[in-house]
Design a protein around this motif. Structure first.
Motif, PDB file in Angstrom:
ATOM      1  N   VAL A  85       3.249  22.114 -13.668  1.00 38.75           N
ATOM      2  CA  VAL A  85       2.554  23.394 -13.480  1.00 38.75           C
ATOM      3  C   VAL A  85       3.584  24.503 -13.362  1.00 38.75           C
ATOM      4  N   LYS A  86       4.606  24.262 -12.536  1.00 39.13           N
ATOM      5  CA  LYS A  86       5.645  25.254 -12.282  1.00 39.13           C
ATOM      6  C   LYS A  86       6.383  25.602 -13.563  1.00 39.13           C
ATOM      7  N   ALA A  87       6.661  24.586 -14.371  1.00 37.89           N
ATOM      8  CA  ALA A  87       7.430  24.792 -15.593  1.00 37.89           C
ATOM      9  C   ALA A  87       6.569  25.391 -16.702  1.00 37.89           C
ATOM     10  N   GLY A  88       5.265  25.608 -16.396  1.00 40.61           N
ATOM     11  CA  GLY A  88       4.381  26.208 -17.384  1.00 40.61           C
ATOM     12  C   GLY A  88       3.987  25.255 -18.491  1.00 40.61           C
ATOM     13  N   GLU A  89       4.198  23.944 -18.258  1.00 44.42           N
ATOM     14  CA  GLU A  89       3.773  22.973 -19.271  1.00 44.42           C
ATOM     15  C   GLU A  89       2.308  22.621 -19.057  1.00 44.42           C
ATOM     16  N   GLU A  90       1.760  21.931 -20.008  1.00 41.04           N
ATOM     17  CA  GLU A  90       0.390  21.470 -19.869  1.00 41.04           C
ATOM     18  C   GLU A  90       0.369  20.411 -18.766  1.00 41.04           C
ATOM     19  N   PRO A  91      -0.338  20.657 -17.640  1.00 38.07           N
ATOM     20  CA  PRO A  91      -0.095  19.789 -16.489  1.00 38.07           C
ATOM     21  C   PRO A  91      -0.690  18.381 -16.565  1.00 38.07           C
ATOM     22  N   GLY A  92      -1.930  18.186 -16.932  1.00 40.31           N
ATOM     23  CA  GLY A  92      -2.474  16.832 -16.892  1.00 40.31           C
ATOM     24  C   GLY A  92      -2.618  16.348 -15.471  1.00 40.31           C
ATOM     25  N   TYR A  93      -3.792  16.536 -14.863  1.00 36.04           N
ATOM     26  CA  TYR A  93      -4.009  16.197 -13.464  1.00 36.04           C
ATOM     27  C   TYR A  93      -3.971  14.681 -13.268  1.00 36.04           C
ATOM     28  N   PRO A  94      -3.325  14.195 -12.204  1.00 37.23           N
ATOM     29  CA  PRO A  94      -3.320  12.748 -11.967  1.00 37.23           C
ATOM     30  C   PRO A  94      -4.739  12.207 -11.949  1.00 37.23           C
ATOM     31  N   ARG A  95      -4.922  11.087 -12.562  1.00 43.22           N
ATOM     32  CA  ARG A  95      -6.262  10.599 -12.793  1.00 43.22           C
ATOM     33  C   ARG A  95      -6.626   9.517 -11.782  1.00 43.22           C
ATOM     34  N   PHE A  96      -7.860   9.543 -11.337  1.00 41.47           N
ATOM     35  CA  PHE A  96      -8.310   8.515 -10.406  1.00 41.47           C
ATOM     36  C   PHE A  96      -8.352   7.180 -11.123  1.00 41.47           C
ATOM     37  N   LYS A  97      -7.796   6.166 -10.487  1.00 38.56           N
ATOM     38  CA  LYS A  97      -7.807   4.857 -11.112  1.00 38.56           C
ATOM     39  C   LYS A  97      -8.836   3.988 -10.400  1.00 38.56           C
TER      40      LYS A  97
ATOM     41  N   GLN B  47       3.818  14.997  -7.585  1.00 40.83           N
ATOM     42  CA  GLN B  47       5.050  15.780  -7.693  1.00 40.83           C
ATOM     43  C   GLN B  47       5.278  16.192  -9.138  1.00 40.83           C
ATOM     44  N   ALA B  48       5.086  15.229 -10.050  1.00 37.27           N
ATOM     45  CA  ALA B  48       5.305  15.500 -11.472  1.00 37.27           C
ATOM     46  C   ALA B  48       4.301  16.528 -11.962  1.00 37.27           C
ATOM     47  N   PHE B  49       3.064  16.422 -11.450  1.00 41.04           N
ATOM     48  CA  PHE B  49       2.019  17.369 -11.821  1.00 41.04           C
ATOM     49  C   PHE B  49       2.427  18.791 -11.433  1.00 41.04           C
ATOM     50  N   PHE B  50       2.875  18.957 -10.167  1.00 42.48           N
ATOM     51  CA  PHE B  50       3.259  20.293  -9.701  1.00 42.48           C
ATOM     52  C   PHE B  50       4.495  20.804 -10.424  1.00 42.48           C
ATOM     53  N   ARG B  51       5.399  19.875 -10.770  1.00 49.23           N
ATOM     54  CA  ARG B  51       6.580  20.293 -11.504  1.00 49.23           C
ATOM     55  C   ARG B  51       6.178  20.845 -12.872  1.00 49.23           C
TER      56      ARG B  51
ATOM     57  N   ALA C 122       0.848  -1.197   0.000  1.00 55.80           N
ATOM     58  CA  ALA C 122       0.000   0.000   0.000  1.00 55.80           C
ATOM     59  C   ALA C 122       0.879   1.241   0.000  1.00 55.80           C
ATOM     60  N   GLN C 123       1.972   1.176   0.759  1.00 54.57           N
ATOM     61  CA  GLN C 123       2.892   2.296   0.823  1.00 54.57           C
ATOM     62  C   GLN C 123       3.499   2.566  -0.561  1.00 54.57           C
ATOM     63  N   ALA C 124       3.849   1.496  -1.258  1.00 54.03           N
ATOM     64  CA  ALA C 124       4.428   1.652  -2.592  1.00 54.03           C
ATOM     65  C   ALA C 124       3.433   2.318  -3.527  1.00 54.03           C
ATOM     66  N   THR C 125       2.146   1.953  -3.397  1.00 53.35           N
ATOM     67  CA  THR C 125       1.116   2.571  -4.226  1.00 53.35           C
ATOM     68  C   THR C 125       0.993   4.056  -3.887  1.00 53.35           C
ATOM     69  N   MET C 126       1.055   4.393  -2.585  1.00 54.69           N
ATOM     70  CA  MET C 126       0.978   5.795  -2.185  1.00 54.69           C
ATOM     71  C   MET C 126       2.173   6.560  -2.732  1.00 54.69           C
ATOM     72  N   ARG C 127       3.330   5.908  -2.761  1.00 50.40           N
ATOM     73  CA  ARG C 127       4.510   6.569  -3.324  1.00 50.40           C
ATOM     74  C   ARG C 127       4.299   6.884  -4.791  1.00 50.40           C
ATOM     75  N   ARG C 128       3.645   5.950  -5.500  1.00 50.69           N
ATOM     76  CA  ARG C 128       3.371   6.165  -6.919  1.00 50.69           C
ATOM     77  C   ARG C 128       2.461   7.370  -7.092  1.00 50.69           C
ATOM     78  N   LEU C 129       1.456   7.463  -6.210  1.00 51.58           N
ATOM     79  CA  LEU C 129       0.518   8.588  -6.252  1.00 51.58           C
ATOM     80  C   LEU C 129       1.274   9.882  -5.976  1.00 51.58           C
ATOM     81  N   ASP C 130       2.148   9.834  -4.966  1.00 48.14           N
ATOM     82  CA  ASP C 130       2.936  11.004  -4.603  1.00 48.14           C
ATOM     83  C   ASP C 130       3.779  11.447  -5.795  1.00 48.14           C
ATOM     84  N   LYS C 131       4.384  10.476  -6.480  1.00 47.75           N
ATOM     85  CA  LYS C 131       5.222  10.779  -7.632  1.00 47.75           C
ATOM     86  C   LYS C 131       4.396  11.460  -8.716  1.00 47.75           C
ATOM     87  N   ALA C 132       3.158  10.960  -8.923  1.00 44.75           N
ATOM     88  CA  ALA C 132       2.275  11.533  -9.937  1.00 44.75           C
ATOM     89  C   ALA C 132       1.989  12.993  -9.601  1.00 44.75           C
TER      90      ALA C 132
END
Ligand SMILES: [Zn+2]
Length: 321
Positions: free
Chosen positions: A31-43, A25-29, A13-23
């Motif tokens: 946004v910051k870089a001004g790229e098209e963000p693509g919100y993490p999607r509910f699976k 983090q990448a989303f906020f990165r 479960a922790q590994a899955t949460m890490r994956r979510l966290d990574k998603a």
């Protein structure tokens, strides 16, 4: 508290949460870089296709031809090949309606072996999947085209099925199975070609690819993502490491616009298939690129290893850059 969670392995479960966290983090990165963000999607459970046990023994272990998963029990498995080295992590994933276990193992480094086989520069492309600096060319992966055609038909049929209906569910599985087939066929071909190349050469130089940048060119996008160069080069790198074959990635900038004989810039459009230089050197454009790649690898210090190595062929001065 959802009683469902009581049935999960903690580390998994922790590994899955890490994956979510990574998603995220990448989303906020992005946004910051001004790229098209693509919100993490509910699976939802239809889309959730795998989980990982980050340390083997904690929640998952392989016993003979069975896989023991915490709270699930013993599952009979079809071991596709002997497990080598020490298993570090175990993942379970679903692809095309089938479940797969993936064991990531740690193997001791294989030393670079002395070899009288040459060092090669390889160029990946669309006309040929791989072109060798000596001119040989590996054709594009054809079998994929046939499966892709089936896939398009199946997808069209899926889009006509009623939302939430059982036919749609069935068709969805069919499409997923075809996707898996495409991916498996491609991976298979990549493994075969990588094995062939690591048998033939004592060293391999490729360009490090910015696949992302290429996929942004819409004209090339389809062909590029079909080609799967990134996956191929990763497989090639690992095969080379396992076989004790030297492997190096060099800067890809301008490899197709440089003359391997004199080092001058030789501009050409994608449509121009021949390299013709003012110095008199001409070659197929992909072969010329492979020669530039080889020269860059040699300049970066790649050397034949072994007593009979043909040094002459690898003298970088013969191909100034
Ligand atoms: Zn030239």
């Amino acid at each position: 508290m959802n009683p469902f969670f009581a049935r999960l392995n903690f580390s998994s479960a922790q590994a899955t949460m890490r994956r979510l966290d990574k998603a995220f983090q990448a989303f906020f990165r992005r946004v910051k870089a001004g790229e098209e963000p693509g919100y993490p999607r509910f699976k939802g459970r239809d889309r959730f296709d795998g989980f990982t046990y980050p340390s083997v023994g904690d929640g998952a272990r392989i016993i003979g031809n069975k896989l023991r998963l915490q709270h699930i029990g013993l599952v009979r498995i079809n071991l596709h090949r002997e497990i080598e080295g020490e298993i570090k992590t175990l993942s379970v994933k679903r692809q095309g309606g089938k479940w797969y276990g993936v064991a990531a193992c740690e193997l001791p480094d294989v030393e670079i072996r002395p070899s009288d086989r040459p060092i090669a520069g390889l160029d990946v492309g669309l006309e040929s999947f791989v072109t060798h600096d000596e001119g040989d060319a590996e054709p594009p992966l054809q079998p994929l085209k046939r499966v892709l055609k089936h896939l398009r038909v199946a997808q069209r049929s899926l889009s006509r099925k009623k939302l939430g209906g059982s036919n749609r569910r069935k068709q969805k599985l069919k499409v997923a199975a075809l996707h898996a087939k495409v991916a498996n066929t491609r991976r298979d071909e990549h493994h075969k070609l990588a094995a062939k190349l690591t048998h033939r050469y004592g060293g391999i130089v490729v360009e490090s690819l910015n696949i992302r940048g290429m996929v942004k060119n819409p004209k090339l996008a389809r062909a590029v993502s079909d080609a799967g160069w990134g996956q191929f080069l990763t497989i090639l790198k690992h095969k080379a490491a396992g076989a004790g074959v030297q492997f190096r990635e060099v800067n890809a900038r301008g490899t197709s616009q440089t003359c391997p004989a004199c080092g001058a810039v030789a501009k050409k459009t994608l449509a121009q298939r021949r390299h013709v230089c003012a110095c008199g050197y001409t070659a197929h454009r992909d072969q010329a690129a492979a020669q530039v790649i080889l020269a860059r690898g040699l300049l970066a210090g790649m050397r034949p290893v072994g007593l009979n190595a043909d040094v002459g062929r690898h003298d970088p001065r013969s191909r100034l850059l």
